[in-house]
Design a protein around this motif. Sequence first.
Motif, mmCIF file in Angstrom:
data_model
loop_
_atom_site.group_PDB
_atom_site.id
_atom_site.type_symbol
_atom_site.label_atom_id
_atom_site.label_comp_id
_atom_site.label_asym_id
_atom_site.label_seq_id
_atom_site.Cartn_x
_atom_site.Cartn_y
_atom_site.Cartn_z
ATOM 1 N N ALA A 141 39.812 38.038 43.558
ATOM 2 C CA ALA A 141 40.934 37.744 44.454
ATOM 3 C C ALA A 141 40.768 36.391 45.124
ATOM 4 O O ALA A 141 41.720 35.606 45.231
ATOM 5 N N ALA A 164 43.825 43.132 37.609
ATOM 6 C CA ALA A 164 44.796 43.469 38.655
ATOM 7 C C ALA A 164 44.513 42.709 39.941
ATOM 8 O O ALA A 164 45.442 42.240 40.609
ATOM 9 N N HIS A 167 45.827 39.091 39.478
ATOM 10 C CA HIS A 167 47.294 39.021 39.541
ATOM 11 C C HIS A 167 47.793 39.222 40.966
ATOM 12 O O HIS A 167 48.632 38.463 41.465
ATOM 13 N N GLN A 168 47.292 40.264 41.635
ATOM 14 C CA GLN A 168 47.778 40.601 42.972
ATOM 15 C C GLN A 168 47.520 39.481 43.963
ATOM 16 O O GLN A 168 48.378 39.157 44.798
ATOM 17 N N ASP A 172 50.174 37.430 46.225
ATOM 18 C CA ASP A 172 50.058 37.478 47.682
ATOM 19 C C ASP A 172 50.168 36.107 48.339
ATOM 20 O O ASP A 172 50.616 36.002 49.483
ATOM 21 N N ASN A 193 49.539 50.058 36.958
ATOM 22 C CA ASN A 193 49.834 48.667 37.316
ATOM 23 C C ASN A 193 51.306 48.319 37.103
ATOM 24 O O ASN A 193 51.669 47.139 37.172
ATOM 25 N N LEU A 196 52.799 46.607 40.121
ATOM 26 C CA LEU A 196 52.319 45.221 40.207
ATOM 27 C C LEU A 196 53.097 44.331 39.244
ATOM 28 O O LEU A 196 53.511 43.221 39.604
#
Length: 366
Positions: A141, A164, A167-168, A172, A193, A196
């Motif tokens: 992240a 994931a 991507h998240q 964000d 997902n 998402l």
Amino acid sequence: MQLSACTPVSPAELEARLRLHRLPDIGPKRFAKLLEAFGSASKAISAPASAWRALGLPATCAEARRCPQVRDGASHALRWLERPDRHVLMWGQPDYPALLAQIADPPPLLFVAGDPQILEKPQLAMVGSRRASRPGTDSAAAFSRSLAGAGFVITSGLALGIDAAAHQAAVDVGGRTVGVLGTGLENFYPQRNRRLADAMIASGSAVVSEFPLDTGPVAGNFPRRNRIISGLSLGVLVVEASVASGSLITARLAAEQGREVFAIPGSIHHPGARGCHQLIRDGAALVETIEHILEALRGWQRVPLSTAPSPVDHPLLRLLHAAPHTSEALAQSSGWALPKVLAALTELEMDGHAVCESGRWLARVS
């Protein structure tokens, strides 16, 4: 004869390509072989079976051309393409991603849900374990946020774990991200997902697949999709992976495609670090901060490296410049939840702006 990149595709030719694409045993190389031999998918579909056999193609390919399921599948795809934000990019056409077109076996068709234009922007792939550790997903992240802020589109496989998280994090911070599926876009996997993926599409990103829309999860298709993840990207960052991880397949494909390969090291006692360590022994660049990636890609003119966010006004850094803090004290002083503080501190540490010594965080003065 090879199809010219300037040859416009008529509705009839599009329908023929969609039919050709659904035939059993027709992969990218045989698809290209048919286009080269006949000049178009329309002519290939109508050619006699003997002409197909002369090209060395299995009899099942020619026999399936007129199956109702093949025609119906192509018709369904045409209706799907009438919906907003639904596209198909075709090899040999000007809107096909330039980097992807350079690989040995580019997908003849690429279905896109979302904005296809981001596929031409500079991309950095991030991959790793589906059963990632918490430090692993935190690192994914943090790197994703920083790389998205530096102008990269974050590309991954929309799997659980590292994918994931990458991507998240891009979503964000208002960045762009591309998810490459190993199934058709109407048979999404993994379902966990799906929300998402919808958020990615709604925010101006994209989800893509080379497979017919109704294709379900087949084990052999996931390694195939990995060549697209690496093929779209300038480089691949492996965050956390075992030696048997599919992420190492993506890294190997990236090296074969002439892309950069990066790996984050970890503890010698953590099985999820061994794949990264193997890559580093094999020549991947060891990455500890985003600067290691930016330096390797600095020659790529289209990446706006100067747009990386300045840390000067970061609220946690303001507190650390005043005095050292524990992470719990930072959460109390900033009013942030502790997980948010820990994620931000990981990012600041990777970017060289903060350091943890004896359980307390300090701002690093450059």
